[in-house]
Scaffold this motif. Sequence first.
Motif, PDB file in Angstrom:
ATOM      1  N   UNK A 224     -56.722 -68.840   2.501  1.00  0.00           N
ATOM      2  CA  UNK A 224     -57.130 -68.884   3.896  1.00  0.00           C
ATOM      3  C   UNK A 224     -56.348 -69.882   4.729  1.00  0.00           C
ATOM      4  N   UNK A 225     -56.060 -71.059   4.204  1.00  0.00           N
ATOM      5  CA  UNK A 225     -55.375 -72.091   4.969  1.00  0.00           C
ATOM      6  C   UNK A 225     -53.905 -72.225   4.605  1.00  0.00           C
ATOM      7  N   UNK A 226     -53.412 -71.366   3.753  1.00  0.00           N
ATOM      8  CA  UNK A 226     -52.026 -71.460   3.323  1.00  0.00           C
ATOM      9  C   UNK A 226     -51.098 -71.032   4.447  1.00  0.00           C
ATOM     10  N   UNK A 227     -49.864 -71.507   4.371  1.00  0.00           N
ATOM     11  CA  UNK A 227     -48.860 -71.114   5.352  1.00  0.00           C
ATOM     12  C   UNK A 227     -47.670 -70.501   4.631  1.00  0.00           C
ATOM     13  N   UNK A 228     -47.839 -69.295   4.130  1.00  0.00           N
ATOM     14  CA  UNK A 228     -46.783 -68.686   3.315  1.00  0.00           C
ATOM     15  C   UNK A 228     -45.691 -68.017   4.157  1.00  0.00           C
ATOM     16  N   UNK A 229     -44.829 -68.802   4.775  1.00  0.00           N
ATOM     17  CA  UNK A 229     -43.744 -68.237   5.569  1.00  0.00           C
ATOM     18  C   UNK A 229     -42.447 -68.490   4.812  1.00  0.00           C
ATOM     19  N   UNK A 230     -42.246 -67.754   3.722  1.00  0.00           N
ATOM     20  CA  UNK A 230     -41.022 -67.911   2.946  1.00  0.00           C
ATOM     21  C   UNK A 230     -39.952 -66.932   3.395  1.00  0.00           C
TER      22      UNK A 230
ATOM     23  N   UNK B 209     -48.790 -58.347   6.533  1.00  0.00           N
ATOM     24  CA  UNK B 209     -47.412 -57.978   6.163  1.00  0.00           C
ATOM     25  C   UNK B 209     -47.055 -58.587   4.821  1.00  0.00           C
ATOM     26  N   UNK B 210     -47.397 -59.848   4.662  1.00  0.00           N
ATOM     27  CA  UNK B 210     -47.013 -60.585   3.455  1.00  0.00           C
ATOM     28  C   UNK B 210     -47.686 -60.025   2.220  1.00  0.00           C
ATOM     29  N   UNK B 211     -48.929 -59.583   2.346  1.00  0.00           N
ATOM     30  CA  UNK B 211     -49.627 -59.012   1.197  1.00  0.00           C
ATOM     31  C   UNK B 211     -49.027 -57.682   0.779  1.00  0.00           C
ATOM     32  N   UNK B 212     -48.392 -56.983   1.713  1.00  0.00           N
ATOM     33  CA  UNK B 212     -47.818 -55.687   1.383  1.00  0.00           C
ATOM     34  C   UNK B 212     -46.411 -55.799   0.799  1.00  0.00           C
ATOM     35  N   UNK B 213     -45.804 -57.012   0.823  1.00  0.00           N
ATOM     36  CA  UNK B 213     -44.452 -57.178   0.271  1.00  0.00           C
ATOM     37  C   UNK B 213     -44.485 -57.587  -1.158  1.00  0.00           C
TER      38      UNK B 213
ATOM     39  N   UNK C 166     -27.721 -70.440  -3.039  1.00  0.00           N
ATOM     40  CA  UNK C 166     -28.749 -71.183  -3.747  1.00  0.00           C
ATOM     41  C   UNK C 166     -30.082 -71.090  -3.009  1.00  0.00           C
ATOM     42  N   UNK C 167     -30.047 -71.257  -1.693  1.00  0.00           N
ATOM     43  CA  UNK C 167     -31.266 -71.194  -0.890  1.00  0.00           C
ATOM     44  C   UNK C 167     -31.895 -69.810  -0.969  1.00  0.00           C
ATOM     45  N   UNK C 168     -31.081 -68.778  -0.861  1.00  0.00           N
ATOM     46  CA  UNK C 168     -31.594 -67.412  -0.929  1.00  0.00           C
ATOM     47  C   UNK C 168     -32.249 -67.147  -2.278  1.00  0.00           C
ATOM     48  N   UNK C 169     -31.603 -67.566  -3.351  1.00  0.00           N
ATOM     49  CA  UNK C 169     -32.191 -67.333  -4.677  1.00  0.00           C
ATOM     50  C   UNK C 169     -33.462 -68.153  -4.863  1.00  0.00           C
ATOM     51  N   UNK C 170     -33.477 -69.375  -4.335  1.00  0.00           N
ATOM     52  CA  UNK C 170     -34.662 -70.213  -4.446  1.00  0.00           C
ATOM     53  C   UNK C 170     -35.825 -69.613  -3.654  1.00  0.00           C
ATOM     54  N   UNK C 171     -35.527 -69.131  -2.452  1.00  0.00           N
ATOM     55  CA  UNK C 171     -36.572 -68.525  -1.626  1.00  0.00           C
ATOM     56  C   UNK C 171     -37.131 -67.266  -2.266  1.00  0.00           C
ATOM     57  N   UNK C 172     -36.265 -66.495  -2.903  1.00  0.00           N
ATOM     58  CA  UNK C 172     -36.765 -65.291  -3.563  1.00  0.00           C
ATOM     59  C   UNK C 172     -37.649 -65.658  -4.755  1.00  0.00           C
ATOM     60  N   UNK C 173     -37.306 -66.731  -5.448  1.00  0.00           N
ATOM     61  CA  UNK C 173     -38.157 -67.181  -6.552  1.00  0.00           C
ATOM     62  C   UNK C 173     -39.503 -67.671  -6.032  1.00  0.00           C
ATOM     63  N   UNK C 174     -39.489 -68.356  -4.902  1.00  0.00           N
ATOM     64  CA  UNK C 174     -40.746 -68.811  -4.305  1.00  0.00           C
ATOM     65  C   UNK C 174     -41.606 -67.646  -3.851  1.00  0.00           C
ATOM     66  N   UNK C 175     -40.971 -66.611  -3.346  1.00  0.00           N
ATOM     67  CA  UNK C 175     -41.744 -65.480  -2.838  1.00  0.00           C
ATOM     68  C   UNK C 175     -42.485 -64.765  -3.961  1.00  0.00           C
ATOM     69  N   UNK C 176     -41.915 -64.778  -5.156  1.00  0.00           N
ATOM     70  CA  UNK C 176     -42.595 -64.168  -6.296  1.00  0.00           C
ATOM     71  C   UNK C 176     -43.868 -64.949  -6.611  1.00  0.00           C
TER      72      UNK C 176
END
Length: 106
Positions: free
Chosen positions: A26-32, A102-106, A9-19
Amino acid sequence: MKVIYSFLFVISFCSALSVNAQRVDGNATPVTFDPLFWGRDLKLSRKQNTEIQEINIEFYNSINQAVRQETGQLNLGDMIKKRSDLIWSVFSSRQKFKWRKIFQST
C-alpha cells in the motif's frame, strides 16, 4: 565507453529489481520502470512529463558521476530508491492507482 558500460549496468540492475518488485504494498513506491513510457495511460501533464524527465536526467548524471569518480562502490539501490520516491511524489493519487494497476500487469 564507461558511459555505455554504466548504462548497461543500470539497465540490468533495474531489470533485476523489477523481478523482485512484483509485490506492491500500500505505501510502497515501486517506480523502477520509466513512467514516461506509459505517459498516455497515466495522463501525465506536460509539467509532470518535464519533472520526470528532469528526475531521470539527474539520476543518470549521478550514476555517470559516481562511475567517473570510481569510488569503488555505487549506492545504486539508494539512487534508485531516491528516483522512485521523487517520481512517486509527481503522481496524483489517481495516477498512483493507475501505476499500481499497470505495474501489477507487467
